[in-house]
Design an enzyme around this catalytic site. Structure first.
Site, mmCIF file in Angstrom:
data_model
loop_
_atom_site.group_PDB
_atom_site.id
_atom_site.type_symbol
_atom_site.label_atom_id
_atom_site.label_comp_id
_atom_site.label_asym_id
_atom_site.label_seq_id
_atom_site.Cartn_x
_atom_site.Cartn_y
_atom_site.Cartn_z
ATOM 1 N N LYS A 10 0.824 -1.219 0.000
ATOM 2 C CA LYS A 10 0.000 0.000 0.000
ATOM 3 C C LYS A 10 0.861 1.274 0.000
ATOM 4 C CE LYS A 10 -3.988 -2.189 2.268
ATOM 5 N NZ LYS A 10 -4.954 -2.094 3.399
ATOM 6 N N TYR A 50 -12.536 -1.910 -3.335
ATOM 7 C CA TYR A 50 -13.056 -1.922 -1.958
ATOM 8 C C TYR A 50 -14.570 -1.754 -1.909
ATOM 9 C CZ TYR A 50 -8.473 -2.116 0.287
ATOM 10 O OH TYR A 50 -7.237 -2.519 0.742
ATOM 11 N N ASN A 113 -1.960 0.363 6.787
ATOM 12 C CA ASN A 113 -1.472 -0.914 7.319
ATOM 13 C C ASN A 113 -0.654 -1.730 6.303
ATOM 14 O OD1 ASN A 113 -3.566 -1.771 5.739
ATOM 15 N ND2 ASN A 113 -4.700 -2.797 7.365
ATOM 16 N N HIS A 116 -2.282 -5.464 1.615
ATOM 17 C CA HIS A 116 -3.569 -6.138 1.425
ATOM 18 C C HIS A 116 -3.300 -7.570 1.013
ATOM 19 C CE1 HIS A 116 -7.431 -7.405 -0.221
ATOM 20 N NE2 HIS A 116 -6.744 -7.858 -1.261
ATOM 21 N N GLU A 127 -9.781 -10.671 -7.665
ATOM 22 C CA GLU A 127 -8.857 -9.541 -7.487
ATOM 23 C C GLU A 127 -7.670 -9.631 -8.461
ATOM 24 O OE1 GLU A 127 -9.978 -8.959 -2.746
ATOM 25 O OE2 GLU A 127 -7.961 -9.617 -3.292
HETATM 26 P P1 ATP Z 1 -7.213 -5.816 3.421
HETATM 27 O O1 ATP Z 1 -8.577 -6.071 2.813
HETATM 28 O O2 ATP Z 1 -6.653 -4.460 3.038
HETATM 29 O O3 ATP Z 1 -6.272 -6.937 3.187
HETATM 30 P P2 ATP Z 1 -8.199 -6.683 5.939
HETATM 31 O O4 ATP Z 1 -8.859 -7.782 5.169
HETATM 32 O O5 ATP Z 1 -7.291 -7.059 7.068
HETATM 33 O O6 ATP Z 1 -7.366 -5.741 4.996
HETATM 34 P P3 ATP Z 1 -10.726 -5.324 5.896
HETATM 35 O O7 ATP Z 1 -11.707 -5.475 6.986
HETATM 36 O O8 ATP Z 1 -10.956 -6.015 4.593
HETATM 37 O O9 ATP Z 1 -9.292 -5.696 6.497
HETATM 38 O O10 ATP Z 1 -10.547 -3.757 5.638
HETATM 39 C C1 ATP Z 1 -9.951 -3.308 4.441
HETATM 40 C C2 ATP Z 1 -9.031 -2.163 4.749
HETATM 41 O O11 ATP Z 1 -9.810 -1.053 5.195
HETATM 42 C C3 ATP Z 1 -8.022 -2.410 5.876
HETATM 43 O O12 ATP Z 1 -6.859 -3.037 5.459
HETATM 44 C C4 ATP Z 1 -7.743 -1.013 6.324
HETATM 45 O O13 ATP Z 1 -6.779 -0.388 5.489
HETATM 46 C C5 ATP Z 1 -9.082 -0.326 6.165
HETATM 47 N N1 ATP Z 1 -9.833 -0.347 7.425
HETATM 48 C C6 ATP Z 1 -10.476 -1.393 7.976
HETATM 49 N N2 ATP Z 1 -11.039 -1.053 9.155
HETATM 50 C C7 ATP Z 1 -10.726 0.248 9.345
HETATM 51 C C8 ATP Z 1 -11.017 1.207 10.369
HETATM 52 N N3 ATP Z 1 -11.731 0.871 11.451
HETATM 53 N N4 ATP Z 1 -10.520 2.447 10.208
HETATM 54 C C9 ATP Z 1 -9.803 2.802 9.127
HETATM 55 N N5 ATP Z 1 -9.508 1.952 8.128
HETATM 56 C C10 ATP Z 1 -9.953 0.693 8.225
HETATM 57 MG MG MG Z 2 -10.043 -7.454 3.427
#
Ligand code: ATP
Ligand code: MG
Length: 139
Positions: A10, A50, A113, A116, A127
């Site tokens: 990212k 997303y 973070n 992904h 994807e």
């Molecule tokens: P990713 O899909 O990016 O691999 P993930 O599966 O661990 O991450 P998801 O629940 O799919 O988490 O959320 C997608 C992304 O949205 C997260 O990686 C993060 O960058 C963002 N995100 C999720 N929860 C929050 C939150 N509470 N506040 C801000 N950003 C968030």
């Molecule tokens: Mg996710």
């Protein structure tokens, strides 16, 4: 069972020149990087990618973040690659991530973070197809 998963390094990672260090963690875990490309995500790509989070309060900030700087999109291959990479990434919130995971090592916050990874084999296929042509993946 050999699988493929989709990964994104990212903007917070590319901005801090961490792509090599993160790739080292990926490769040390046994996953193989079988396709990789550095791109600037468009607004439309980020919104589509997303789409499942469209109703969440952080959606706008997430799309803004993902288009704020280049990302590296990747296809990773290996035994149980989807679950394996989720383990290597660590929890979404780096404060909850296990020691040695990419997010514990490098992530700044739950939003920024660093990586992904697909959350299922079906989503990995969807994807990967959003960002790669089949002939550009060399397993
Ligand atoms: P990713 O899909 O990016 O691999 P993930 O599966 O661990 O991450 P998801 O629940 O799919 O988490 O959320 C997608 C992304 O949205 C997260 O990686 C993060 O960058 C963002 N995100 C999720 N929860 C929050 C939150 N509470 N506040 C801000 N950003 C968030
Ligand atoms: Mg996710």
């Amino acid at each position: 069972m050999t699988e493929r998963t989709f990964s994104i390094l990212k903007p917070d990672a590319t901005k801090r020149n961490l792509t090599g260090k993160i790739n080292a963690v990926i490769e040390e875990s046994g996953l193989r990087i079988v396709a990789q490309r550095r791109i600037k995500m468009t607004q439309e790509q980020a919104e589509d990618f997303y789409d499942v989070h469209r109703e969440r309060p952080f959606y706008g900030a997430l799309v803004e973040f993902m288009t704020s700087a280049p990302v590296v999109v990747q296809v990773l291959e290996g035994p149980k690659a989807v679950a394996k990479y989720r383990d290597v990434m660590g929890a979404t919130n780096p404060e909850q991530a296990d020691a040695g995971t990419i997010r514990k090592l490098f992530a700044l916050s739950v939003g920024e973070n660093s990586v992904h990874g697909s959350d299922s084999v079906d989503n990995a296929k969807i994807e990967i197809a959003q960002f790669f042509d089949a002939e550009d993946i060399v397993g």
